[in-house]
Design an enzyme around this catalytic site. Sequence first.
Site, PDB file in Angstrom:
ATOM      1  N   PHE A 235       6.708  14.411   3.571  1.00 27.85           N
ATOM      2  CA  PHE A 235       6.133  14.584   2.424  1.00 27.85           C
ATOM      3  C   PHE A 235       6.559  15.654   1.429  1.00 27.85           C
ATOM      4  CE2 PHE A 235       2.668  12.533   4.993  1.00 27.85           C
ATOM      5  CZ  PHE A 235       3.049  11.239   4.575  1.00 27.85           C
ATOM      6  N   ILE A 461      12.216   9.801   7.522  1.00 30.54           N
ATOM      7  CA  ILE A 461      11.146  10.580   8.102  1.00 30.54           C
ATOM      8  C   ILE A 461       9.813   9.578   8.207  1.00 30.54           C
ATOM      9  CG2 ILE A 461      11.772  12.439   7.184  1.00 30.54           C
ATOM     10  CD1 ILE A 461      10.374  11.871   4.501  1.00 30.54           C
ATOM     11  N   GLY A 462      10.191   8.437   8.463  1.00 30.32           N
ATOM     12  CA  GLY A 462       9.080   7.296   8.474  1.00 30.32           C
ATOM     13  C   GLY A 462       9.150   6.327   7.572  1.00 30.32           C
ATOM     14  N   GLY A 659      14.628   4.773  -6.719  1.00 27.79           N
ATOM     15  CA  GLY A 659      13.672   5.393  -5.533  1.00 27.79           C
ATOM     16  C   GLY A 659      12.061   4.876  -5.517  1.00 27.79           C
ATOM     17  N   GLY A 661       9.784   6.071  -2.985  1.00 24.85           N
ATOM     18  CA  GLY A 661       8.981   6.861  -1.887  1.00 24.85           C
ATOM     19  C   GLY A 661       7.802   7.779  -2.716  1.00 24.85           C
ATOM     20  N   GLU A 662       8.091   7.921  -3.999  1.00 24.67           N
ATOM     21  CA  GLU A 662       6.956   8.782  -4.445  1.00 24.67           C
ATOM     22  C   GLU A 662       6.305   8.210  -5.622  1.00 24.67           C
ATOM     23  OE1 GLU A 662       8.727  13.169  -4.638  1.00 24.67           O
ATOM     24  OE2 GLU A 662      10.535  11.826  -4.296  1.00 24.67           O
TER      25      GLU A 662
END
Lengths: 699, 332
Positions: A235, A461-462, A659, A661-662
């Site tokens: 994170f 990272i997962g 992206g 992820g966020e």
Amino acid sequence: MTTVAAPSAGTALDRVDGPEKVTGRARYAYENVPADLAYAVVVQATVSRGEVRAVDADSVLQLPGMIATIWHENAPRLAPVEDAELTVLQSPRVAYRGQVVAVVVAETLESATEAARLLRVDYRPEPHDVELRPDHPGMYRPDHVNPNYATDSELGDPDTALAFASVVVDATYTTPAQHHNPIEPHATVALWDADGLTLYDATQSTSGVRATIAPLFALPPESVRVISPYVGGGFGGKGAPHAQVVLAALAAKQVGRPVKLAATRRQMFAVTGYRTPTVQRVRLGADEDGKLSAIVHEAFEQTATIKEFAEQTTVVTRMMYAAPHRRTSHRLVRLDVPVPTWMRAPGETPGMFALESAMDELAVACGIDPVELRVRNEPTIDPERGLPFSSRNLVACLRGGAERFGWAGRDPEPGVRRRGRQLIGTGVASSTYPVYRMPSQASARAEPGGGFTVRIAAADIGTGARTVLTQIAADALRVPPAQVRMEVGDSALPRASVAGGSSGTASWGTAVLRACEGLMDALHRRAGDVPPGGLEASADTAEELRSQRPLSRHAYGAQFAEVGVDLDTGEVRVLRLLGAFAAGRIINPKTARSQLIGGMTMGLSMALLEESVMDLEFGDYLNRDLAQYHVAACADVRDVDAFWIEEEDPDLNPMGSKGIGEIGIVGTAAAIANAVYHATGIRVRDLPIRLDRLIGGGI
Amino acid sequence: MRPFAYERATDVRSAVAACVAGTADGAGAVYLGGGTNLVDLMRLGVVSPGVLVDITRLPFDEIEETAGGGLLIGAGVRNSDLAAHPLVRRRYPMLAQSVVAGASGQIRNMATVGGNLLQRTRCSYFQDVSKPCNKRVPGSGCPARKGDHRNLAVIGQSEACVATHPSDMAVPLAALGAVVHIAGPGGSRQVPMPGFHRLPGDAPERDTVLEPGDLVTAVEVPPLPFATRSRYRKVRDRASFAFAVVSVAAALDLEDGMVRDCRIALGGVAHIPWRAERAESALRGSPATEAAFAQAAAEELAGTTPLPHNAFKVPLARNVVVRTLLDLVEAP
Ligand SMILES: Cc1cc2nc3c(=O)[nH]c(=O)nc-3n(C[C@H](O)[C@H](O)[C@H](O)COP(=O)(O)OP(=O)(O)OC[C@H]3O[C@@H](n4cnc5c(N)ncnc54)[C@H](O)[C@@H]3O)c2cc1C
Ligand code: SF4
């Protein structure tokens, strides 16, 4: 090799490393046990500012299994680098409570822990200053904000526009400090040998750790190897190395043995970064139809005395909505606090809580539906950069999400819907995240016995990066994914950018794709013949990225929330959360969905629960465990769903992806706060939305 | 972690003897139940006993019926088993509900009734050995008063300590007037609740009336036929796996719209599970109406002395008392 496989991209391939993880075969940093290993435990400052006067190493010398006590007087000297978070144990100064002032090394973890507890450290304390206030006299204007944005921006004459606007919203919002709390604590095993330094580390960037750590020990980068094949979440907290990496290396050097060091959960609240608290003032000026004439967004944040981290909280406001007159700014104060860092969507996450709450307040003030209000303020080009958008489907997300959520016919009247003893409300907020791409290298190799090996120092990272890169490679090589072995998480592999800024798939995917294309060409030239030593091609995307057209590139989304607020207790429960996203091409729907609903869950957690409480008397974060620092539990997350709309954008990267992820965390908290307002008529501008803020608000 | 000795007791007498011997030794001896609280506190350095006397093999893990319709609950009964027991669920619904509302499934499987009753406060300062705390180090001070006390007490606290008792289970036990059975170095005795836990006064280091070496062997719940109409309501920040901000255990005995008898206790508000005796006596014989419930709650809470950051607990407690009683009136 002649088989033509159906494309894997776009299919829900199971994680290629799933079996290793669920059977426990995947080895995480702390699980490495080199021969002759010693254990290190840190000793943290119990004053929040001052100096270490003395460390009484004799006080623990007699304990069984003790090997060494290391502090600023006997620690190996590090080369002076700019990042004072990393130049550990080099001076007696204490910059914040919890900073590492010594490390003890022992034969067992238990001995080291006991020694750390007993070690006598004598301080000369000084008064501290740990309270973030917007009117703090120490507020200053940083040179730029993370990663490299202008600190302030101004267009037109926002003050005059506000003075003449028929509707004005002027509100101040606050977000608390938050800690990442990945399931795997930060851990490093360091070992020195003739070749240099090897670090088994939990990191989002093996290449980055190598580049950062090598100069500290005056080593060439080749002499540092960082191995991190599996990481239990980051994170952003593992985006750059923190003190424990240097401490492990330093301790291993001092004792001449491999050393293992992990931060405990409690220590992570001081030494591995966090999201700065923010105070944000937003002013919106609009006409009666809700058309914005002015947007002003000012953020006040903290950083440490030893290192500047300036979160880009209001940068998102520069591109979100159209308005001729606008201003954004960031002010920072250096306090005697731990060093803040990136945390999932730094900038957008706190910034969009404020902006999207203010947009909801404007919708209420104008009597316009909040979805419609956002549509009305849709810009045609990036309002501050003046660039065209590569693609922008915010409106499609708002409309598509509204439809699926059942938004139509929503009665805007707050505080009037009841179900049993709950007040019910719905809320919406926009979401967005920039499209970043960073230079990376990769290699692809045809193995003589068949199959391919693709290598890149990427980090999974997962997120599922290893899986998605496998799919990208397989498609480029025109084979099924099972024929591709993807190696990531090792600085000895071709250099790659950090797993950050939601840039992994775009950055690494481009490099992987180019390497595979190069290999296909080479194979083609040899008519498909793989020589006995195998055939390899590599790629570096630096050049390709430099030639990228300047455009405004962002992913978009819309978040919808339904909440129930208990009339008697003020307890808020999120009944439903729906996210609609437009993020280019989705390469793996399964891992993508996990990222999106994972981000939304973290946003829910931020909205209702997460808060690191600063203890003003002692100067540290007080609630340093997961029983006190609440993250959402399963029971909090009842019905979370995400979907995406098809988006073709040829101006991104060869995969056509943005992206993901966020973006899932961006806007969630505002959607929930807006729903709480709709349910109760109480506008909560301070996160988290705890029950006392509603009880106190007179629910 | 400091080295310590571990002993496994097989009967009550040898357990008490081992604990007394260990206590005399200096570093102190304590009983080990499920360890879900004790071991955490040892890791944090909050307690560092020299001897752990494991009592989980003692034969007190049964729930027995007593004459007259009560229950004798062995101190070693696991929280999960207590909550699942058919007689507990039938006779004392609020007790079963309170246990299920606490901690997590995994912790409840480990935790014992004795340990639950004796768990320590969750005050942050108590758990942080780098800071003062009168409960941990008598005389060192109470930083919670000026610092973070959102979760701490609003009634019955002292200058020395404003901690709360965190147990959910203890709240209905206090409402039910449960009796704690104790075996000590000087023999056995029984202490009724409330009365087992202590208000902090000027000795906040003592949570209960237990003396060194005292072993809780059982908790006896007296018969209370109207407790079949009872309920536990827990208010918490997180939907599960969180301690109570405020909780209420209540039982109502109704006749023709009047309250013949009732039991009310509050959690999350005091150093002890708080039996709301004033509210109870205000309600006995009064009509079972919202107005009467609000009046009774107000009388109980008139004695509160909240701190700046937990004043919200007072209206919260009032609301929850009233709502829980109303729910009981409406209950089938
Ligand atoms: C993350 C977390 C969340 C939790 N949430 C909740 C919650 O929401 N609600 C709630 O009520 N509880 C909660 N708990 C606390 C939990 O209920 C207690 O830890 C548990 O009940 C303690 O029981 P134990 O058998 O493990 O006690 P132990 O840890 O073994 O012992 C606790 C104390 O009691 C003493 N002791 C134990 N048995 C006896 C005996 N028979 N006689 C004399 N002394 C004895 C021990 O010496 C020790 O001092 C939570 C705990 C954790 C870790
Ligand atoms: S309230 Fe009690 S437990 Fe908390 S710091 Fe004060 S004395 Fe210690």
